[in-house]
Design a protein around this motif. Sequence first.
Motif, PDB file in Angstrom:
ATOM      1  N   SER A 114      20.863  10.791 -39.341  1.00  0.00           N
ATOM      2  CA  SER A 114      22.230  10.485 -39.796  1.00  0.00           C
ATOM      3  C   SER A 114      22.551  11.278 -41.057  1.00  0.00           C
ATOM      4  N   GLY A 115      21.499  11.685 -41.795  1.00  0.00           N
ATOM      5  CA  GLY A 115      21.703  12.446 -43.027  1.00  0.00           C
ATOM      6  C   GLY A 115      22.193  11.599 -44.187  1.00  0.00           C
ATOM      7  N   HIS A 116      22.251  10.272 -44.019  1.00  0.00           N
ATOM      8  CA  HIS A 116      22.838   9.400 -45.045  1.00  0.00           C
ATOM      9  C   HIS A 116      22.108   9.524 -46.380  1.00  0.00           C
ATOM     10  N   THR A 117      20.782   9.427 -46.347  1.00  0.00           N
ATOM     11  CA  THR A 117      20.016   9.475 -47.601  1.00  0.00           C
ATOM     12  C   THR A 117      20.211  10.805 -48.310  1.00  0.00           C
ATOM     13  N   LEU A 118      20.130  11.901 -47.555  1.00  0.00           N
ATOM     14  CA  LEU A 118      20.277  13.225 -48.153  1.00  0.00           C
ATOM     15  C   LEU A 118      21.680  13.429 -48.712  1.00  0.00           C
ATOM     16  N   ILE A 119      22.682  12.954 -47.992  1.00  0.00           N
ATOM     17  CA  ILE A 119      24.065  13.105 -48.442  1.00  0.00           C
ATOM     18  C   ILE A 119      24.304  12.333 -49.733  1.00  0.00           C
ATOM     19  N   GLU A 120      23.825  11.080 -49.771  1.00  0.00           N
ATOM     20  CA  GLU A 120      24.010  10.267 -50.970  1.00  0.00           C
ATOM     21  C   GLU A 120      23.266  10.860 -52.163  1.00  0.00           C
ATOM     22  N   ALA A 121      22.053  11.338 -51.937  1.00  0.00           N
ATOM     23  CA  ALA A 121      21.285  11.941 -53.025  1.00  0.00           C
ATOM     24  C   ALA A 121      21.957  13.213 -53.521  1.00  0.00           C
ATOM     25  N   ALA A 122      22.448  14.030 -52.591  1.00  0.00           N
ATOM     26  CA  ALA A 122      23.106  15.279 -52.970  1.00  0.00           C
ATOM     27  C   ALA A 122      24.357  15.014 -53.811  1.00  0.00           C
ATOM     28  N   ARG A 123      25.039  13.910 -53.553  1.00  0.00           N
ATOM     29  CA  ARG A 123      26.233  13.556 -54.329  1.00  0.00           C
ATOM     30  C   ARG A 123      25.880  13.125 -55.750  1.00  0.00           C
ATOM     31  N   LYS A 124      24.723  12.497 -55.909  1.00  0.00           N
ATOM     32  CA  LYS A 124      24.381  11.891 -57.198  1.00  0.00           C
ATOM     33  C   LYS A 124      23.620  12.815 -58.138  1.00  0.00           C
ATOM     34  N   LEU A 125      23.220  13.991 -57.677  1.00  0.00           N
ATOM     35  CA  LEU A 125      22.483  14.909 -58.548  1.00  0.00           C
ATOM     36  C   LEU A 125      23.391  15.668 -59.528  1.00  0.00           C
ATOM     37  N   PRO A 126      24.524  16.224 -59.092  1.00  0.00           N
ATOM     38  CA  PRO A 126      25.391  16.951 -60.039  1.00  0.00           C
ATOM     39  C   PRO A 126      25.851  16.123 -61.240  1.00  0.00           C
ATOM     40  N   PRO A 127      26.177  14.813 -61.090  1.00  0.00           N
ATOM     41  CA  PRO A 127      26.557  14.046 -62.277  1.00  0.00           C
ATOM     42  C   PRO A 127      25.459  13.971 -63.338  1.00  0.00           C
ATOM     43  N   GLN A 128      24.216  14.240 -62.955  1.00  0.00           N
ATOM     44  CA  GLN A 128      23.127  14.268 -63.930  1.00  0.00           C
ATOM     45  C   GLN A 128      22.937  15.669 -64.523  1.00  0.00           C
ATOM     46  N   GLY A 129      23.837  16.572 -64.189  1.00  0.00           N
ATOM     47  CA  GLY A 129      23.764  17.908 -64.763  1.00  0.00           C
ATOM     48  C   GLY A 129      22.973  18.915 -63.960  1.00  0.00           C
ATOM     49  N   PHE A 130      22.674  18.600 -62.705  1.00  0.00           N
ATOM     50  CA  PHE A 130      21.902  19.508 -61.862  1.00  0.00           C
ATOM     51  C   PHE A 130      22.822  20.290 -60.927  1.00  0.00           C
ATOM     52  N   PRO A 131      22.381  21.473 -60.498  1.00  0.00           N
ATOM     53  CA  PRO A 131      23.159  22.212 -59.488  1.00  0.00           C
ATOM     54  C   PRO A 131      23.035  21.529 -58.133  1.00  0.00           C
ATOM     55  N   LYS A 132      23.813  21.998 -57.178  1.00  0.00           N
ATOM     56  CA  LYS A 132      23.691  21.471 -55.820  1.00  0.00           C
ATOM     57  C   LYS A 132      22.252  21.644 -55.341  1.00  0.00           C
ATOM     58  N   PRO A 133      21.707  20.663 -54.624  1.00  0.00           N
ATOM     59  CA  PRO A 133      20.310  20.752 -54.214  1.00  0.00           C
ATOM     60  C   PRO A 133      20.096  21.676 -53.011  1.00  0.00           C
ATOM     61  N   VAL A 134      18.881  22.168 -52.912  1.00  0.00           N
ATOM     62  CA  VAL A 134      18.409  22.806 -51.694  1.00  0.00           C
ATOM     63  C   VAL A 134      17.833  21.696 -50.825  1.00  0.00           C
ATOM     64  N   ILE A 135      18.092  21.751 -49.533  1.00  0.00           N
ATOM     65  CA  ILE A 135      17.588  20.744 -48.600  1.00  0.00           C
ATOM     66  C   ILE A 135      16.544  21.399 -47.693  1.00  0.00           C
ATOM     67  N   ALA A 136      15.375  20.762 -47.561  1.00  0.00           N
ATOM     68  CA  ALA A 136      14.326  21.280 -46.679  1.00  0.00           C
ATOM     69  C   ALA A 136      13.790  20.132 -45.830  1.00  0.00           C
ATOM     70  N   VAL A 137      13.928  20.254 -44.505  1.00  0.00           N
ATOM     71  CA  VAL A 137      13.481  19.194 -43.595  1.00  0.00           C
ATOM     72  C   VAL A 137      12.617  19.787 -42.486  1.00  0.00           C
ATOM     73  N   VAL A 138      11.836  18.933 -41.869  1.00  0.00           N
ATOM     74  CA  VAL A 138      10.980  19.370 -40.762  1.00  0.00           C
ATOM     75  C   VAL A 138      11.719  19.277 -39.430  1.00  0.00           C
ATOM     76  N   HIS A 139      12.375  18.132 -39.183  1.00  0.00           N
ATOM     77  CA  HIS A 139      13.062  17.903 -37.902  1.00  0.00           C
ATOM     78  C   HIS A 139      14.573  17.810 -38.140  1.00  0.00           C
ATOM     79  N   PRO A 140      15.324  18.875 -37.892  1.00  0.00           N
ATOM     80  CA  PRO A 140      16.773  18.878 -38.156  1.00  0.00           C
ATOM     81  C   PRO A 140      17.591  18.316 -36.987  1.00  0.00           C
ATOM     82  N   ILE A 141      17.716  16.994 -36.916  1.00  0.00           N
ATOM     83  CA  ILE A 141      18.519  16.382 -35.849  1.00  0.00           C
ATOM     84  C   ILE A 141      20.009  16.485 -36.181  1.00  0.00           C
ATOM     85  N   PHE A 142      20.397  16.033 -37.353  1.00  0.00           N
ATOM     86  CA  PHE A 142      21.769  16.102 -37.858  1.00  0.00           C
ATOM     87  C   PHE A 142      22.793  15.600 -36.841  1.00  0.00           C
ATOM     88  N   ALA A 143      22.825  14.288 -36.668  1.00  0.00           N
ATOM     89  CA  ALA A 143      23.757  13.664 -35.731  1.00  0.00           C
ATOM     90  C   ALA A 143      25.204  13.823 -36.207  1.00  0.00           C
TER      91      ALA A 143
END
Length: 223
Positions: A114-143
């Motif tokens: 579903s990508g929910h965890t990754l999406i939520e984490a990616a949203r919350k990193l920039p407010p802490q002063g970080f650039p957009k994250p790189v995402i690395a996964v083993v099984h890319p289902i992406f429903a």
Amino acid sequence: MASSPRQRHETSRCPRQPRSATLPAKASSPRSQITLHAAPLLADWIAEEVRSPLVIGPDEESEQWVSAIAERARAPWTVLRKVRHGDRSVDVDVPDLSAWQGRQPVLVDDIASSGHTLIEAARKLPPQGFPKPVIAVVHPIFAENSYARLRALSERIVSADAVEHESNAIGLASLIAGELSVAENTAEQLVRRRRPPEPRDEVEQAGYDSFPASDPPSWTSGR
């Protein structure tokens, strides 16, 4: 939200030397086997392609796998915490990462469905002063449209080719070839060590001599 004492300790660790290329835990399914043994490949990609990475896992259960990736990539690491508000409502708590300002966050996961965890984490990193994250996964289902949503929030998305997807950037061919080679060598050793058949006693031999080979008597072993 401030991290717990344990999380603060983990996120403030200096990069450590890798102890092993794979995790000591035994895989319980074919997917988990691929996940465990793909860890070095993800780590090598991160080490080669990402400058000053900070490896971040999706939840506390991923701690062992994430730490193995980070150790091999010589990077600090931490994990997120999932906060459940009901059967279907899950929030993602990102710890305080201020100690690692200036690093490139890399969100790693074994499977992106579903990508929910990754999406939520990616949203919350920039407010802490970080650039957009790189995402690395083993099984890319992406429903559904999860890949498009995550791509808008990330610097780059890469995956192993365990599942065919446009994000594939980490080949598993060498991993599979290595596992097949080990299996073949193991089978060869088993054949070499196989014990010769034990000799039959006189009664059993008499039974074989008296009946056709296709119809051994019921009171023999049937060999």
